[in-house]
Design a protein around this motif. Structure first.
Motif, PDB file in Angstrom:
ATOM      1  N   LEU A  67       0.947  -1.278   0.064  1.00 47.82           N
ATOM      2  CA  LEU A  67      -0.038  -0.013  -0.092  1.00 47.82           C
ATOM      3  C   LEU A  67       0.745   1.122  -0.039  1.00 47.82           C
ATOM      4  N   LYS A  68       0.425   2.301  -0.528  1.00 52.83           N
ATOM      5  CA  LYS A  68       1.086   3.465  -0.564  1.00 52.83           C
ATOM      6  C   LYS A  68       0.806   4.285   0.385  1.00 52.83           C
ATOM      7  N   THR A  69       1.824   5.081   0.883  1.00 52.68           N
ATOM      8  CA  THR A  69       1.461   5.944   1.881  1.00 52.68           C
ATOM      9  C   THR A  69       1.038   7.223   1.691  1.00 52.68           C
ATOM     10  N   PRO A  70       0.413   8.137   2.682  1.00 54.85           N
ATOM     11  CA  PRO A  70      -0.297   9.443   2.113  1.00 54.85           C
ATOM     12  C   PRO A  70       0.672  10.318   1.290  1.00 54.85           C
ATOM     13  N   ALA A  71       2.037  10.147   1.514  1.00 60.43           N
ATOM     14  CA  ALA A  71       2.810  11.027   0.867  1.00 60.43           C
ATOM     15  C   ALA A  71       3.205  10.353  -0.579  1.00 60.43           C
ATOM     16  N   GLU A  72       3.061   9.097  -0.635  1.00 57.48           N
ATOM     17  CA  GLU A  72       3.212   8.504  -1.903  1.00 57.48           C
ATOM     18  C   GLU A  72       2.123   8.802  -2.848  1.00 57.48           C
ATOM     19  N   VAL A 121     -12.872  12.300  -3.693  1.00 61.15           N
ATOM     20  CA  VAL A 121     -12.542  13.314  -2.700  1.00 61.15           C
ATOM     21  C   VAL A 121     -10.960  13.595  -2.873  1.00 61.15           C
ATOM     22  N   PRO A 122     -10.447  14.746  -3.201  1.00 59.26           N
ATOM     23  CA  PRO A 122      -9.177  15.063  -3.410  1.00 59.26           C
ATOM     24  C   PRO A 122      -8.224  14.405  -2.349  1.00 59.26           C
ATOM     25  N   ILE A 123      -6.992  14.043  -2.824  1.00 57.52           N
ATOM     26  CA  ILE A 123      -5.982  13.465  -1.872  1.00 57.52           C
ATOM     27  C   ILE A 123      -5.510  14.521  -1.024  1.00 57.52           C
ATOM     28  N   ALA A 124      -5.336  14.604   0.107  1.00 60.69           N
ATOM     29  CA  ALA A 124      -4.946  15.704   1.125  1.00 60.69           C
ATOM     30  C   ALA A 124      -3.451  15.763   1.163  1.00 60.69           C
TER      31      ALA A 124
END
Length: 275
Positions: free
Chosen positions: A7-12, A272-275
């Motif tokens: 799984l990708k992290t939020p930063a990724e 929903v946009p990625i924050a």
């Protein structure tokens, strides 16, 4: 069973946005230029220029043995068609598939259009219905991803959508895939119902969903070029695809300029946009 799925992290996830945007911009430029008399190689050059102008690279050209930015498939060629110099003709159904790598992250998307032909309105209408069915199946799959607990629910939704049309077949042996640091990653995204639930849908999952359907039977063969997948019965093909990220707030279609808002609206889903 899913040891290779990372799984990708939020930063990724945020880092994947430019690749999706470059892919969307390249395919938008191609759509504008896809007219009778244009050639696939002209579209290929236009897509490459957009991607490189955004600091990226055409990721299809990174595949061993392939040197083009796009796959361009016409009529009974469903996917993986190699761009050539033959001009597009009236009434042809054309599938365009392409992607970009930006900053080490990938995007992948596809669409199908039918060129106008005043002398064959029935042919055009039938092909437009096929293209619309592929597009609707794509958005049905994406909408299901927004609420699914397990990934294989996406294939169920795609198959239900195609079956509801009553006259089309899903391509045998082809489906979607995970996407991230490589264009093709785990997991497989099936276009039909399968035994087993698949991996759990949770934040950090990024997949390319891509139904491929035909106007006739599902059987195909690969042409002598070693790439082009064509229908065995000569039926027309259509292909639609987007790269979609699941994150803490919902889903976001990375390769759609509006994040998927227009395509998802009929299903009551808001991206929903990625924050």
């Amino acid at each position: 069973m899913f040891r290779r799925l990372r799984l990708k992290t939020p930063a990724e996830l945020r880092a994947m946005i430019p690749a999706g945007e470059a892919t969307a911009a390249a395919l938008a430029a191609v759509r504008d230029r896809l007219v009778v008399g244009a050639t696939p190689l002209e579209l290929d050059a236009a897509a490459e220029a957009v991607i490189r102008g955004r600091g990226g690279r055409p990721n299809f050209a990174l595949e061993p043995g392939y040197r083009h930015t796009l796959c361009v498939s016409v009529d009974d060629d469903v996917v993986h068609g190699i761009p050539g110099e033959h001009p597009f003709r009236p009434g042809e159904i054309v599938s365009i598939d392409g992607g970009a790598e930006v900053g080490g992250w990938h995007g992948d998307a596809a669409f199908t259009v039918v060129l106008p032909d005043a002398e064959r309105p029935e042919v055009v209408r039938g092909r437009e219905e096929l293209a619309a069915a592929a597009d609707l199946a794509l958005w049905a799959g994406i909408a299901r991803l927004a609420v699914a607990r397990h990934l294989n629910e996406v294939g169920e939704a795609i198959e239900e959508s195609v079956s509801a049309a009553g006259q089309y077949s899903l391509l045998d042996g082809y489906g979607g895939h995970g996407i991230g640091r490589a264009m093709h990653e785990e997991p497989t995204v099936y276009n039909h119902a399968v035994r087993g639930r698949g991996p759990r849908v949770r934040p950090g999952l990024v997949v390319a969903i891509e139904p491929m359907i035909t106007s006739g039977a599902a059987h195909t063969f690969i042409r002598d070029d070693g790439w082009t997948v064509a229908t065995s019965d000569g039926g027309d093909g259509a292909h639609a695809e987007h790269s979609v990220a699941v994150h803490d707030g919902g889903i976001w279609v990375l390769t759609a300029s509006d994040g998927g808002a227009a395509g998802l609206a009929p299903f009551g889903v808001a991206p929903v946009p990625i924050a």
